[in-house]
Design an enzyme around this catalytic site. Structure first.
Site, PDB file in Angstrom:
ATOM      1  N   GLU A  35       0.832  -1.193   0.000  1.00 57.32           N
ATOM      2  CA  GLU A  35       0.000   0.000   0.000  1.00 57.32           C
ATOM      3  C   GLU A  35       0.869   1.246   0.000  1.00 57.32           C
ATOM      4  OE1 GLU A  35      -3.199   0.201   2.834  1.00 57.32           O
ATOM      5  OE2 GLU A  35      -4.090  -1.673   2.146  1.00 57.32           O
ATOM      6  N   HIS A  97      -4.693   6.777   0.151  1.00 54.43           N
ATOM      7  CA  HIS A  97      -3.868   5.566   0.216  1.00 54.43           C
ATOM      8  C   HIS A  97      -4.458   4.529  -0.730  1.00 54.43           C
ATOM      9  CE1 HIS A  97      -6.909   4.397   3.243  1.00 54.43           C
ATOM     10  NE2 HIS A  97      -6.540   3.145   3.059  1.00 54.43           N
ATOM     11  N   HIS A  99      -5.457   0.496  -1.976  1.00 56.59           N
ATOM     12  CA  HIS A  99      -5.934  -0.797  -1.478  1.00 56.59           C
ATOM     13  C   HIS A  99      -5.722  -1.824  -2.590  1.00 56.59           C
ATOM     14  CE1 HIS A  99      -9.071  -0.062   1.977  1.00 56.59           C
ATOM     15  NE2 HIS A  99      -7.853   0.346   2.304  1.00 56.59           N
ATOM     16  N   ASP A 110      -9.583   2.412   8.635  1.00 54.85           N
ATOM     17  CA  ASP A 110      -9.585   3.639   7.825  1.00 54.85           C
ATOM     18  C   ASP A 110     -10.573   4.652   8.392  1.00 54.85           C
ATOM     19  OD1 ASP A 110      -7.742   2.752   5.942  1.00 54.85           O
ATOM     20  OD2 ASP A 110      -9.279   1.843   4.683  1.00 54.85           O
TER      21      ASP A 110
HETATM   22 ZN    ZN Z   1      -7.292   1.416   3.901  1.00 53.18          ZN
END
Ligand code: ZN
Length: 155
Positions: A35, A97, A99, A110
């Site tokens: 990630e 971010h 995934h 999150d």
């Molecule tokens: Zn996440």
């Protein structure tokens, strides 16, 4: 994928070309990609937002297959530099971010992290949270309590 709006069409969100290019660069295409993430910097126009730049992972960030933990160093320096150079026009608007899923959805972690970051904002505005999936983006305007409106592509 540049223009997005909340379902009630009240708030518009625009990503600059370079922001989308940054997202593309970090899409978790292979099974081993970790990630990635960073800050979203841009300008505010009433309830609308233009994202000018997404900061990219630094060597201090913790990157795993299913977790990204952003460290403040590096990202905040860029945010401050952009803010100063633009005379306060380009500022911190949120976080992004990646995934490793096609159509990304926020995890419980999150959601709690976003709420914490939203509550920390000094200007009291909701925080823009973006998740970059393999085929689409998830974008939500997170207030410090509860869930906020979700954006959908306009075109
Ligand atoms: Zn996440």
């Amino acid at each position: 994928m540049n223009s997005w709006a909340t379902t009630d069409r009240r708030a518009l969100l625009h990503f600059s070309e370079s922001t989308l290019e940054t997202f593309c660069r970090y899409v978790q295409v292979s099974d081993t990609d970790c990630e990635a993430g960073g800050l979203l910097l841009g300008s505010v126009h009433g309830v609308h937002m233009i994202i000018e730049q997404a900061t990219t992972p630094t060597t201090w960030d913790k990157r795993f297959r299913y977790l990204f933990e952003r460290m403040p160093f590096g990202h905040e320096t860029i945010a401050l530099a952009r803010w100063t150079a633009s005379h306060g026009i380009v500022r911190y608007l949120g976080e992004w971010h990646t995934h490793p899923e096609d159509d990304p959805h926020p995890s419980d972690l999150d959601i709690s992290e976003w709420r914490r970051l939203s509550a920390k904002r000094r200007d009291g505005r909701p925080m823009l949270a973006v998740i970059v999936g393999r085929k689409s983006l998830y974008a939500e305007l997170v207030p410090n309590l509860g869930r906020g409106p979700v954006f959908a592509p306009v075109e």
